[in-house]
Design a protein around this motif. Structure first.
Motif, PDB file in Angstrom:
ATOM      1  N   ARG A  83       3.301  -0.487  -8.955  1.00  0.00           N
ATOM      2  CA  ARG A  83       3.519   0.281  -7.735  1.00  0.00           C
ATOM      3  C   ARG A  83       4.010  -0.652  -6.634  1.00  0.00           C
ATOM      4  N   THR A  84       5.186  -0.369  -6.131  1.00  0.00           N
ATOM      5  CA  THR A  84       5.782  -1.133  -5.045  1.00  0.00           C
ATOM      6  C   THR A  84       6.366  -0.159  -4.034  1.00  0.00           C
ATOM      7  N   ILE A  85       6.549  -0.652  -2.841  1.00  0.00           N
ATOM      8  CA  ILE A  85       7.130   0.178  -1.788  1.00  0.00           C
ATOM      9  C   ILE A  85       8.562   0.556  -2.140  1.00  0.00           C
ATOM     10  N   LYS A  86       9.297  -0.367  -2.767  1.00  0.00           N
ATOM     11  CA  LYS A  86      10.686  -0.102  -3.121  1.00  0.00           C
ATOM     12  C   LYS A  86      10.793   1.050  -4.109  1.00  0.00           C
ATOM     13  N   ILE A  87       9.963   1.042  -5.153  1.00  0.00           N
ATOM     14  CA  ILE A  87       9.994   2.124  -6.143  1.00  0.00           C
ATOM     15  C   ILE A  87       9.590   3.446  -5.504  1.00  0.00           C
ATOM     16  N   SER A  88       8.599   3.415  -4.647  1.00  0.00           N
ATOM     17  CA  SER A  88       8.153   4.642  -3.979  1.00  0.00           C
ATOM     18  C   SER A  88       9.251   5.222  -3.102  1.00  0.00           C
ATOM     19  N   LEU A  89       9.994   4.364  -2.410  1.00  0.00           N
ATOM     20  CA  LEU A  89      11.084   4.838  -1.564  1.00  0.00           C
ATOM     21  C   LEU A  89      12.210   5.436  -2.397  1.00  0.00           C
ATOM     22  N   SER A  96      13.208  22.274   2.997  1.00  0.00           N
ATOM     23  CA  SER A  96      12.000  21.501   3.268  1.00  0.00           C
ATOM     24  C   SER A  96      10.816  22.001   2.449  1.00  0.00           C
ATOM     25  N   VAL A  97      10.760  23.306   2.162  1.00  0.00           N
ATOM     26  CA  VAL A  97       9.688  23.835   1.310  1.00  0.00           C
ATOM     27  C   VAL A  97       9.787  23.243  -0.092  1.00  0.00           C
ATOM     28  N   LEU A  98      10.996  23.202  -0.649  1.00  0.00           N
ATOM     29  CA  LEU A  98      11.189  22.610  -1.968  1.00  0.00           C
ATOM     30  C   LEU A  98      10.854  21.121  -1.961  1.00  0.00           C
ATOM     31  N   ALA A  99      11.236  20.436  -0.904  1.00  0.00           N
ATOM     32  CA  ALA A  99      10.921  19.009  -0.808  1.00  0.00           C
ATOM     33  C   ALA A  99       9.416  18.787  -0.712  1.00  0.00           C
ATOM     34  N   SER A 100       8.730  19.632   0.035  1.00  0.00           N
ATOM     35  CA  SER A 100       7.278  19.470   0.168  1.00  0.00           C
ATOM     36  C   SER A 100       6.568  19.657  -1.165  1.00  0.00           C
ATOM     37  N   VAL A 101       7.045  20.604  -1.981  1.00  0.00           N
ATOM     38  CA  VAL A 101       6.467  20.780  -3.313  1.00  0.00           C
ATOM     39  C   VAL A 101       6.699  19.538  -4.162  1.00  0.00           C
ATOM     40  N   GLY A 102       7.892  18.945  -4.048  1.00  0.00           N
ATOM     41  CA  GLY A 102       8.172  17.723  -4.790  1.00  0.00           C
ATOM     42  C   GLY A 102       7.247  16.585  -4.408  1.00  0.00           C
ATOM     43  N   PHE A 103       6.970  16.448  -3.117  1.00  0.00           N
ATOM     44  CA  PHE A 103       6.080  15.369  -2.687  1.00  0.00           C
ATOM     45  C   PHE A 103       4.623  15.663  -3.046  1.00  0.00           C
ATOM     46  N   MET A 104       4.256  16.919  -3.146  1.00  0.00           N
ATOM     47  CA  MET A 104       2.926  17.246  -3.645  1.00  0.00           C
ATOM     48  C   MET A 104       2.762  16.785  -5.088  1.00  0.00           C
ATOM     49  N   VAL A 105       3.815  16.963  -5.891  1.00  0.00           N
ATOM     50  CA  VAL A 105       3.781  16.472  -7.272  1.00  0.00           C
ATOM     51  C   VAL A 105       3.686  14.950  -7.293  1.00  0.00           C
ATOM     52  N   ASN A 154       0.870  -1.182   0.000  1.00  0.00           N
ATOM     53  CA  ASN A 154       0.000   0.000   0.000  1.00  0.00           C
ATOM     54  C   ASN A 154       0.904   1.227   0.000  1.00  0.00           C
ATOM     55  N   VAL A 155       1.231   1.724  -1.203  1.00  0.00           N
ATOM     56  CA  VAL A 155       2.226   2.793  -1.330  1.00  0.00           C
ATOM     57  C   VAL A 155       1.620   4.176  -1.215  1.00  0.00           C
ATOM     58  N   ALA A 156       0.288   4.273  -1.210  1.00  0.00           N
ATOM     59  CA  ALA A 156      -0.359   5.583  -1.210  1.00  0.00           C
ATOM     60  C   ALA A 156       0.088   6.476  -0.052  1.00  0.00           C
ATOM     61  N   PRO A 157       0.236   5.945   1.186  1.00  0.00           N
ATOM     62  CA  PRO A 157       0.615   6.841   2.289  1.00  0.00           C
ATOM     63  C   PRO A 157       2.074   7.285   2.281  1.00  0.00           C
ATOM     64  N   ILE A 158       2.942   6.651   1.486  1.00  0.00           N
ATOM     65  CA  ILE A 158       4.377   6.924   1.586  1.00  0.00           C
ATOM     66  C   ILE A 158       4.688   8.368   1.229  1.00  0.00           C
ATOM     67  N   PHE A 159       4.118   8.877   0.148  1.00  0.00           N
ATOM     68  CA  PHE A 159       4.411  10.246  -0.276  1.00  0.00           C
ATOM     69  C   PHE A 159       3.856  11.267   0.703  1.00  0.00           C
ATOM     70  N   ILE A 160       2.668  11.015   1.235  1.00  0.00           N
ATOM     71  CA  ILE A 160       2.100  11.962   2.196  1.00  0.00           C
ATOM     72  C   ILE A 160       2.884  11.932   3.504  1.00  0.00           C
ATOM     73  N   ILE A 161       3.439  10.760   3.873  1.00  0.00           N
ATOM     74  CA  ILE A 161       4.297  10.679   5.065  1.00  0.00           C
ATOM     75  C   ILE A 161       5.535  11.554   4.879  1.00  0.00           C
ATOM     76  N   ASN A 162       6.176  11.452   3.735  1.00  0.00           N
ATOM     77  CA  ASN A 162       7.358  12.269   3.474  1.00  0.00           C
ATOM     78  C   ASN A 162       7.005  13.747   3.388  1.00  0.00           C
ATOM     79  N   LEU A 163       5.819  14.049   2.860  1.00  0.00           N
ATOM     80  CA  LEU A 163       5.366  15.444   2.841  1.00  0.00           C
ATOM     81  C   LEU A 163       5.231  15.981   4.265  1.00  0.00           C
ATOM     82  N   LEU A 164       4.667  15.180   5.145  1.00  0.00           N
ATOM     83  CA  LEU A 164       4.506  15.606   6.535  1.00  0.00           C
ATOM     84  C   LEU A 164       5.852  15.693   7.251  1.00  0.00           C
TER      85      LEU A 164
END
Length: 282
Positions: A128-134, A99-108, A57-67
């Motif tokens: 979609r795999t956890i490895k690719i998302s990481l 961190s602002v630049l990183a947050s924009v990247g994770f929003m994308v 379940n890779v959906a939360p990974i990007f939002i975790i990094n955004l947070l």
């Protein structure tokens, strides 16, 4: 050294212009409110999302990094409130913009992941795999260093602001494309439920709205020289940027099922009813 000193002077000018537009007491209170509300809620959201990262379940990974990038922004606000030595303040200033630049990247990344879920559901489901998302997350964390390190050591302030604006401006057409492509492919995605479709569209609209309201003014400030010397616009720009971590928490709410599904369903029903009424009247 001359470039670094010039950056320090400009950094002090930005802080001064910001303080001239907002009274110090109000600025202090607003910052404390943002920290006291946003920081604990962000930590709770990260813990909640981390428990969902299982079974690919890779959906939360990007939002975790955004947070997590928001945590760095909260750290800068805490340092700013504490008023430490200027060197510590300057270091956390660069961490803040990193961190602002990183947050924009994770929003994308969040927008891209939602777009693929609608436009290419079968292809995305098998790839979609956890490895690719990481790996994608590592790349997003590294890219802002291309801006921050030259800015800190070598690049003149005017050039660094142009680089910063380019970093922030590139995601804008991508977010518009992801939203438009999702709406175009919405009815053809038969494997996606109606509730999931509404949630995906809601997230994409919210990401684009957050970006437009909170980050786009900073792009204008960085590119237009007259805007940098407009104290009112400068104060408004930096004030809006402070609220981005709180806005990201709304994305977390949209990631969860329940109340948001009912709200989006009611809005869609109202839209459909209004369309039916208009057709019947014609």
């Amino acid at each position: 050294m001359e470039s670094n000193n010039y950056s320090n002077v400009t950094f002090n000018y930005n802080s001064t212009s910001y303080s001239n537009n907002i009274k110090p007491d109000i600025e202090y209170v607003v910052t404390c409110v943002i920290i006291s509300i946003g920081l604990p809620l962000t930590l709770v959201a990260i813990y909640s999302l981390y428990s969902q990262v299982q079974n690919n379940n890779v959906a939360p990974i990007f939002i975790i990094n955004l947070l997590i990038s928001d945590i760095f922004q909260f750290c800068y606000m805490i340092i700013e409130v504490a008023k430490p030595d200027w060197k510590i303040d300057e270091i956390f200033f660069y961490i803040y913009y990193y961190s602002v630049l990183a947050s924009v990247g994770f929003m994308v990344c969040i927008a891209l992941e939602r777009y693929l879920g609608i436009a290419w559901p079968l292809w995305y489901r098998f790839r979609r795999t956890i490895k690719i998302s990481l790996v994608v997350c590592v790349v997003v964390w590294i890219l802002p260093l291309v801006f921050v390190l030259p800015h800190y050591y070598w690049v003149e302030f005017e050039d660094s602001e142009t680089i910063f604006a380019v970093f922030l401006l590139v995601p804008f057409p991508l977010l518009i494309f992801f939203l438009g492509g999702t709406l175009k492919s919405l009815f053809a995605a038969m494997s996606v439920s109606s509730d999931e479709k509404r949630r995906i569209v809601g997230i994409l609209v919210l990401v684009l709205l957050i970006y437009t309201l909170l980050f786009l003014p900073n792009i204008i400030w960085s590119l237009v020289e007259e805007a940098r010397y407009n104290h009112t616009f400068s104060g408004l720009t930096f004030s809006l940027l402070r609220f981005s971590p709180l806005a990201d928490l709304i994305l977390y709410v949209f990631m969860r099922k329940g109340v948001i599904d009912k709200l989006l369903a009611s809005l869609c029903c109202c839209r459909m009813d209004s369309d039916d009424n208009s057709r019947s009247s014609v």
